[in-house]
Design a protein around this motif. Structure first.
Motif, PDB file in Angstrom:
ATOM      1  N   VAL A  47      12.770   8.103  25.095  1.00 35.61           N
ATOM      2  CA  VAL A  47      12.919   7.994  26.448  1.00 35.61           C
ATOM      3  C   VAL A  47      14.446   7.679  26.388  1.00 35.61           C
ATOM      4  O   VAL A  47      15.402   7.489  25.943  1.00 35.61           O
ATOM      5  N   THR A  80       9.973   0.538  21.803  1.00 39.21           N
ATOM      6  CA  THR A  80       9.669   0.122  23.366  1.00 39.21           C
ATOM      7  C   THR A  80      10.664  -0.066  23.739  1.00 39.21           C
ATOM      8  O   THR A  80      11.887  -0.876  23.298  1.00 39.21           O
ATOM      9  N   ALA A 164       7.819   0.789  27.759  1.00 35.95           N
ATOM     10  CA  ALA A 164       7.484   2.211  28.097  1.00 35.95           C
ATOM     11  C   ALA A 164       7.749   1.930  26.173  1.00 35.95           C
ATOM     12  O   ALA A 164       8.460   2.107  25.678  1.00 35.95           O
ATOM     13  N   LEU A 171       4.622   9.194  27.201  1.00 39.28           N
ATOM     14  CA  LEU A 171       5.111   7.103  26.794  1.00 39.28           C
ATOM     15  C   LEU A 171       4.323   6.263  27.908  1.00 39.28           C
ATOM     16  O   LEU A 171       3.667   6.820  28.683  1.00 39.28           O
ATOM     17  N   ILE A 173       2.966   3.623  29.364  1.00 38.48           N
ATOM     18  CA  ILE A 173       3.804   2.609  30.396  1.00 38.48           C
ATOM     19  C   ILE A 173       2.935   1.376  30.791  1.00 38.48           C
ATOM     20  O   ILE A 173       1.843   1.547  31.382  1.00 38.48           O
ATOM     21  N   LEU A 233       9.341   8.082  35.346  1.00 41.70           N
ATOM     22  CA  LEU A 233       9.120   6.538  36.143  1.00 41.70           C
ATOM     23  C   LEU A 233       9.950   6.322  37.025  1.00 41.70           C
ATOM     24  O   LEU A 233      11.265   5.884  35.989  1.00 41.70           O
TER      25      LEU A 233
END
Length: 295
Positions: A47, A80, A164, A171, A173, A233
């Motif tokens: 991410v 995470t 996430a 991902l 969420i 997001l």
């Protein structure tokens, strides 16, 4: 002597009719002293994160501190990302303290659960932990044990927080919110914003009262789903959400263009500080991209 080429200064982004121009005043030393603006940006293998928070024109003019806050960390063992965004209520005398404390408490409550092997999305428990943290902070500020009404009068705040987690398709969420801050999934290619929580309006009525922490809602507003590659997001306070609206206007077009790929953190803060008449609240925006889309 060799001369270097002059680099032009960034001009403030103006959307439609600009707000008034004036030199910002320093906030008074009460209710917290966060900087006028802050930003952050980093990537994990799964991410990419960018975030920014800027003081609104109203607070700059009236010598009030920025009352928004954001926080994000990585849980190393699971990969995470744990994050939070908060908007201190204007009715709270130490709103800046409340928003910062709520973000910190929520993020570390989730992180601690992940450390213990418990589900990070035990969000009702996280909300209770954040409310208790606000109570302790109010007690420290007042130097006495406060009642519930005193805590709210001092440090009431909205809160959106979540996780996430790397997944097979993108991902995974999980989110919750208390109050009226929001979250969206942006499809930059189509310039479409899909809201993950209900908006302020209900038919022809617009809610004006905000119920935030330390009040713990009987039913918690939650959302979970997969953030696919190519989508973003967005988690933000209403200082961003109100001018964004349904995303079909100039604000939506601007951010869809510049969030197609992760921008430099400082550029995100610059964009977020756009000038537009009547929109003078603090603005905070946290954005997440699946790592395959990072540049």
């Amino acid at each position: 002597m060799e001369r270097t080429q002059r680099t032009p200064a960034w001009q403030r982004v103006v959307i439609d009719i600009p707000g008034l121009e004036f030199e910002p005043t320093p906030p008074r030393l009460r209710g917290g002293t966060p900087p006028d603006a802050e930003c952050d940006g980093w990537s994990t293998p799964a991410v990419t994160l960018r975030s920014a928070s800027v003081r609104g024109e109203r607070h700059r003019y009236y010598r009030q501190p920025r009352q928004d806050a954001t926080c994000a960390v990585v849980h190393e063992a699971t990969g995470t990302v744990v994050f939070a965004v908060a908007d201190g209520l204007s009715s709270a005398t130490a709103a800046a303290v409340g928003s910062a404390e709520a973000c910190r408490a929520a993020v570390w409550a989730v992180h601690a659960r992940l450390d213990e092997g418990r589900p990070g999305h035990d969000f009702p428990g996280v909300v209770r932990d954040a409310a208790e943290a606000l109570h302790r902070r109010a007690a420290a500020l007042l130097r006495q044990e406060p009642g519930p009404a005193q805590v709210a009068e001092l440090v009431a705040t909205t809160l959106v927080a979540g996780t996430a987690r790397p997944g097979a398709d993108g991902l995974e969420i999980s989110l919750f919110r208390v109050g009226d801050s929001g979250a969206w999934v942006l499809d930059p290619g189509r310039s479409r914003y899909h809201p993950l929580f209900a908006g302020k309006s209900d038919g022809d009525l617009v809610a004006t009262a905000v119920a935030g922490l330390p009040s713990v809602p009987a039913t918690l507003d939650q959302w979970s789903g997969t953030l696919l590659p190519g989508h973003v997001l967005l988690v933000a306070t209403d200082g961003f959400g109100d001018p964004l609206g349904d995303g079909d206007g100039q604000v939506g077009a601007l951010f869809a263009e510049h969030l197609a790929t992760p921008p430099a953190p400082l550029w995100l803060a610059h964009l977020l500080d756009f000038s537009r008449e009547t929109f003078d609240d603090d603005r905070t925006l946290l954005a997440l991209w699946p790592r395959s889309e990072a540049r």
